[in-house]
Design a protein around this motif. Structure first.
Motif, PDB file in Angstrom:
ATOM      1  N   LEU A   1     125.200  20.022 -29.004  1.00  0.00           N
ATOM      2  CA  LEU A   1     126.252  19.009 -29.119  1.00  0.00           C
ATOM      3  C   LEU A   1     125.982  17.791 -28.232  1.00  0.00           C
ATOM      4  CD1 LEU A   1     129.326  21.426 -29.118  1.00  0.00           C
ATOM      5  CD2 LEU A   1     128.457  20.126 -31.077  1.00  0.00           C
ATOM      6  N   ARG A   2     124.802  17.742 -27.641  1.00  0.00           N
ATOM      7  CA  ARG A   2     124.488  16.703 -26.656  1.00  0.00           C
ATOM      8  C   ARG A   2     124.641  15.293 -27.228  1.00  0.00           C
ATOM      9  NH1 ARG A   2     119.076  18.133 -24.266  1.00  0.00           N
ATOM     10  NH2 ARG A   2     118.497  17.821 -26.454  1.00  0.00           N
ATOM     11  N   ASP A   3     124.264  15.087 -28.479  1.00  0.00           N
ATOM     12  CA  ASP A   3     124.310  13.751 -29.072  1.00  0.00           C
ATOM     13  C   ASP A   3     125.639  13.454 -29.764  1.00  0.00           C
ATOM     14  OD1 ASP A   3     121.708  13.263 -28.244  1.00  0.00           O
ATOM     15  OD2 ASP A   3     120.850  14.132 -30.063  1.00  0.00           O
ATOM     16  N   SER A   4     126.610  14.349 -29.618  1.00  0.00           N
ATOM     17  CA  SER A   4     127.944  14.114 -30.178  1.00  0.00           C
ATOM     18  C   SER A   4     128.908  13.797 -29.034  1.00  0.00           C
ATOM     19  CB  SER A   4     128.423  15.357 -30.935  1.00  0.00           C
ATOM     20  OG  SER A   4     128.802  16.374 -30.021  1.00  0.00           O
ATOM     21  N   ASP A   5     130.157  13.538 -29.368  1.00  0.00           N
ATOM     22  CA  ASP A   5     131.178  13.325 -28.338  1.00  0.00           C
ATOM     23  C   ASP A   5     132.093  14.537 -28.240  1.00  0.00           C
ATOM     24  OD1 ASP A   5     132.354  13.068 -30.789  1.00  0.00           O
ATOM     25  OD2 ASP A   5     133.443  11.221 -30.351  1.00  0.00           O
ATOM     26  N   ILE A   6     131.540  15.726 -28.554  1.00  0.00           N
ATOM     27  CA  ILE A   6     132.321  16.957 -28.581  1.00  0.00           C
ATOM     28  C   ILE A   6     131.918  17.837 -27.402  1.00  0.00           C
ATOM     29  CG2 ILE A   6     132.890  19.024 -29.928  1.00  0.00           C
ATOM     30  CD1 ILE A   6     132.091  17.403 -32.429  1.00  0.00           C
TER      31      ILE A   6
END
Length: 398
Positions: free
Chosen positions: A23-28
Motif C-alpha cells: 500500500l506504499r504508493d496509495s494513501d491507505i
C-alpha cells in the motif's frame, strides 16, 4: 484530507503479506489485527494489535469493532480461513462493502455450500450432517464403506477421517471430534484444485493444479505436492468451466481469491469436493506467483481497497511445489537449496534442534519448495526427486 484505512485480519507472517509495502504508493493506512506469534514482523507499522488464542478469542472481534469505529475503514481484508466469517460479520456491522455473511458462510461451511449446489447439475458426493451416532451408522448402512467424515468448517483436512472398515468406524464413534461434522460418500478419483481471483464479480485469473499424494498424506509422514497444469492438459479447460459453474451458484462476492477442489474419477467425471473464498494454503499462493507472475493476495487487497488493477493474461511457466511435514523427533539439519537446480524458492517454517510430533494438517509444513521444470510432467518428477533429495540430506534424531 481525511486519512483512509483498511482493517486487516493478518493471520500470516509479514514476509508473506507485507501490507504496508503493498500500500506504499496509495494513501491507505493498514490497521493490523494479528496473532502474538506474527506480531513481531509487523511491529515497525504504526497500528498493530496482537492477540493470544487468535482463532478462538472473542477479544479479536471486540477489538476489530472498536478499531473500525476509531479508524473507519474503506475495506475489511481477511485472507485466512479462520477470519472469513468474522470479517464478513464486521463488514455488515459497520456498513462496509465486501463479502457478506451469507456468501462467507457458503464458502466456509461444507454442508451449506453443497446445499447451494445440489440443484445445479454439478456432480457432488452424497452427503448428510453427521449429527450423532445414529445418523453415521444409518448413512453407512445405506451407502456402504468407505465414507468420509469431516468438519463443517475446518481447513487443511484437519479432523478429516476416511472410514474404510467397521473397526475404523467404531474407533471414530468411540472418540468423535467436538466440531460439527458432515458425512459423505467416498469418491474414488484423483484430486485437482483450481485457484484464482474474482474482481467485480468476474473471474479474472484462474489456474488448475494437480495434487501429488493427497491432503491426508501428512498423517503418513508423506509430502503433498501441487503441480500447475499445462494449458494443453486434457482437464485444464474442464476444470476452469467447473469452477466457474460452482462460483455462479454460490452467493456472490464481488472480490475474492478462491481455492476449489475437485476429483476426476475413473469414469471421467469431475466431482466437486469443496471451495473456499481465500488463497490456497501451504505453498499454493507462492507457486501461483512463480508460475503466473502475480501475487493473488496483493491483487485481492487492491481489489478490496478499490485500487485500479491492470490484469493481463499472465505468461505461464511450469511450476509446482512440495510441502514436507515434520517427522516425530528432533530436526537437526536441512539441506542447502543451491544443491538442487530444480528449486526456485524455499520456505522453512521450522527450527533446528526443535522437537516435532509429526504432521498436524496439510497446510502446515516443516519446509516447502517451489519446483521448476519444462512441463507439468517434468515438474511432477522433480517434486518426487526433491522429496528423495531432502530425505537423504536432512538429519533427524527420531
Amino acid at each position: 484530507m481525511t486519512e483512509k484505512y483498511v482493517l486487516i485480519f493478518a493471520k500470516t507472517p509479514y514476509h508473506k503479506t507485507p501490507y504496508d509495502q503493498w500500500l506504499r504508493d496509495s494513501d491507505i493506512t493498514p490497521v493490523i489485527i494479528t496473532t502474538r506469534d506474527f506480531a513481531g514482523g509487523y511491529a515497525h507499522m504504526d497500528k498493530v494489535f496482537a492477540f493470544d488464542n487468535y482463532d478462538s478469542s472473542l477479544m479479536v472481534e471486540k477489538a476489530a469493532l472498536e478499531l473500525a469505529r476509531e479508524y473507519p475503514p474503506l475495506a475489511v481484508f481477511a485472507r485466512a480461513e479462520a477470519d472469513i466469517i468474522r470479517a464478513a460479520k464486521l463488514r455488515e456491522l459497520i456498513g462496509v462493502a465486501g463479502q457478506g455473511y451469507d456468501s462467507a458462510l457458503a464458502y466456509r461451511n461444507k454442508v451449506v455450500m453443497k446445499e447451494h449446489l445440489k440443484s445445479s447439475g454439478i456432480k457432488l458426493p452424497i452427503y448428510e450432517v453427521a449429527c450423532d451416532g445414529y445418523s453415521v451408522v444409518k448413512f453407512v448402512e445405506e451407502h456402504g464403506l468407505p465414507v468420509v467424515i469431516k468438519p463443517f468448517s475446518e481447513s487443511g483436512s484437519f479432523n478429516t477421517f476416511i472410514i474404510r472398515n467397521m473397526d475404523e468406524l467404531d474407533d471414530y464413534l468411540n472418540n468423535p471430534p467436538v466440531a460439527n461434522m458432515e458425512i459423505e460418500t467416498f469418491v474414488d478419483g484423483k484430486m485437482y484444485h483450481v485457484d484464482g481471483l474474482v474482481v467485480n464479480g468476474k473471474i479474472k485469473i484462474c489456474q488448475p493444479f494437480e495434487y501429488i499424494n493427497d491432503c491426508l498424506s501428512f498423517r503418513e509422514d508423506k509430502y503433498i505436492g501441487n503441480v500447475a497444469l499445462d494449458p494443453e492438459h486434457a482437464l485444464y479447460q474442464r476444470l476452469l468451466d467447473a469452477v466457474e459453474s460452482v462460483i455462479a451458484y454460490l452467493p456472490k462476492s464481488e472480490n475474492m481469491a478462491f481455492h476449489c477442489e475437485f476429483w476426476h474419477t475413473p469414469k471421467d467425471e469431475i466431482v466437486f469436493c469443496e471451495i473456499a473464498s481465500r488463497t490456497g494454503g501451504g505453498m499454493i499462493a507462492t507457486t501461483f506467483r512463480e508460475s503466473l507472475g502475480v501475487d493473488l493476495d496483493k491483487l485481492w487487497l487492491y481489489a478490496e481497497c478499490g485500487i485500479a488493477l491492470n490484469i493481463e493474461a499472465p505468461p505461464y511457466k511450469p511450476c509446482g511445489c512440495i510441502c514436507i511435514p515434520p517427522l516425530k523427533g528432533i530436526f537437526l539439519k536441512k539441506p542447502n537449496i543451491i544443491e538442487n537446480e530444480a528449486l526456485l524458492f524455499e520456505e522453512f517454517t521450522g527450527a533446528i534442534n526443535h522437537q516435532y510430533n509429526g504432521g498436524v494438517k496439510s497446510g502446515l509444513f516443516l519446509i516447502g519448495y517451489v519446483v521448476s521444470g519444462k512441463s507439468s510432467e517434468e515438474v511432477a518428477a522433480n517434486i518426487h526427486d526433491t522429496a528423495l533429495w531432502f530425505a537423504a540430506n536432512s538429519e533427524w534424531a527420531l
